[in-house]
Design an enzyme around this catalytic site. Structure first.
Site, PDB file in Angstrom:
ATOM      1  N   LEU A 205       0.857  -1.195   0.000  1.00  0.00           N
ATOM      2  CA  LEU A 205       0.000   0.000   0.000  1.00  0.00           C
ATOM      3  C   LEU A 205       0.888   1.238   0.000  1.00  0.00           C
ATOM      4  CD1 LEU A 205      -2.330  -1.183   2.914  1.00  0.00           C
ATOM      5  CD2 LEU A 205      -2.872  -1.290   0.475  1.00  0.00           C
ATOM      6  N   HIS A 206       0.675   2.137  -0.938  1.00  0.00           N
ATOM      7  CA  HIS A 206       1.511   3.348  -0.946  1.00  0.00           C
ATOM      8  C   HIS A 206       0.819   4.582  -1.502  1.00  0.00           C
ATOM      9  CE1 HIS A 206       1.798   2.163  -5.124  1.00  0.00           C
ATOM     10  NE2 HIS A 206       2.240   3.376  -5.386  1.00  0.00           N
TER      11      HIS A 206
END
Ligand code: UD1
Length: 356
Positions: A205-206
């Protein structure tokens, strides 16, 4: 022929490496110059990738680093312009949709140099995503648009881009995956982390919409709950790591680890029971590998992964993570075939198009 390739981020390297390889092999007498903008600069985000992909050291390192969108884009343009003036390439090749892609396209087009865009025509129809703006600009100003899925044709035709610029070649990220398959299948990353193949959920997740605000805390709480049922392995992107500072993240079953090199990452991906992500490329890689993928976003610019792949959109809703075990139980078999032209030969088709 003089070709200049501009890359800046982890996924850019993966998409461009096989294209450089194919064009170098087919046109060895040409000039093939590689520019690394430095948008990604940590060893684990950059050097490791280039060496595993067999990309020679870049000819130019612009060392742009992080910054606001305007500052990062502007600095890249400022530093790239003299390189283009010295090199005088016949073609500038850019992949994907990051700020380096935008900056290189604008710099080249203003100097009258033709641009080729790898992974063209993807649209999320969400203009709040910085990548959507970057894609639209890169496609509008490129002379060569290399496409990997049927919806890209529809999107580009709807924007009035002439058909003669469009080349359906397939997916260069899958070229890299195919080329590395023997090595990542032998890498044994799951065993080194002490998790059973097929049993764990791999998480990445970014994106700012998820990690730059209150949703990140809720997401980590949901991952901690999921980890009580299935082991969760989460290589944390530097942006996400910064936003998690001070957050309680020590939970049984939840393994937060440093970003991985590409071989180890693909090894973990291929052996995962399921993947949870907000990345674009991972939706494609899981589709190719037949691994169930859950995307924590409201939309995807890669609908082919929903219709002909293994991807499920959960929405930008951390609470949906709790549904993963049930959704996994309800799934039918993965499609037997990946989308057309995701076959490891896209870069050869790009070389065919350019050299003919
Ligand atoms: C960028 C791309 C995104 C892509 C992602 C892949 C844009 C607009 N976004 O997002 O589309 O999915 O790369 O990773 O171009 N940082 C480090 N070390 C690094 C790189 C970044 O510590 O090597 C930190 C920076 O300090 C910054 C944050 O991570 O705070 C964001 O990095 P940036 O490259 O701006 O955006 P990404 O989130 O990586």
């Amino acid at each position: 022929m003089r070709i200049l390739y501009v890359v800046g981020t982890r996924p850019n390297f993966v998409k461009t490496a096989p294209v450089i390889g194919a064009l170098r092999a087919r046109h060895p007498e040409g000039r093939h110059a590689l520019v690394h903008t430095g948008q990604h600069y940590d060893r684990l985000m950059s050097e490791v990738f280039l060496s595993e992909l067999g990309v020679p050291a870049p000819d130019y390192m612009l060392e742009v680093g992080s910054g606001s969108h305007a500052a990062q884009t502007a600095l890249t343009m400022e530093r790239l312009e003299p390189v283009l003036a010295d090199e005088r390439p016949d073609l500038v090749m850019v992949p994907g949709d990051v700020n380096s892609t935008l900056a290189a396209t604008l710099t080249a087009v203003k100097m009258g140099i033709p641009v080729a865009h790898i992974e063209s025509g993807l649209r999320s129809f969400d203009l709040t995503m910085p990548e959507e703006v970057n894609r639209i600009v890169a496609d509008r100003f490129s002379q060569w648009l290399f496409l990997h899925s049927p919806e890209a044709v529809t999107n580009l035709e709807a924007e009035g881009i002439p058909d003669e610029r469009l080349h359906m070649v397939g997916n260069t990220m899958i070229d890299t995956l195919v080329a590395l398959e023997d090595r990542f299948r032998a890498a044994g990353a799951a065993a080194r982390l002490g998790v059973e193949p097929g049993s764990y959920v791999l998480v990445t997740l970014h994106r700012p919409a998820l990690v730059d605000g209150p949703l990140l805390g809720e997401t980590v709480a949901q991952l901690a709950a999921l980890a009580q049922q299935l082991p969760v392995v989460f290589p944390v992107h530097p942006r996400t790591r910064k936003m998690m500072e001070g957050m309680e993240s020590d939970h049984p079953g939840l393994r937060l680890i440093e970003p991985l090199g590409y071989l180890d990452f693909l090894s973990l991906l291929a052996d995962a029971g399921a993947v949870l992500t907000d990345s674009g490329g991972i939706q494609e890689e899981t589709t190719y590998l037949g691994v169930p993928c859950f995307t924590l976003r409201d939309n995807t610019e890669r609908p082919v992964t929903l219709t002909s792949g293994t991807n499920t959109l959960l929405g930008l809703d951390p609470a949906a993570i709790g549904r993963i075990p049930v959704l996994l139980g309800e799934r039918g078999p993965a499609p037997a075939e990946p989308p057309p032209l995701w076959d490891g030969r896209a870069s050869q088709r790009i070389a065919d198009a350019i050299l003919s």
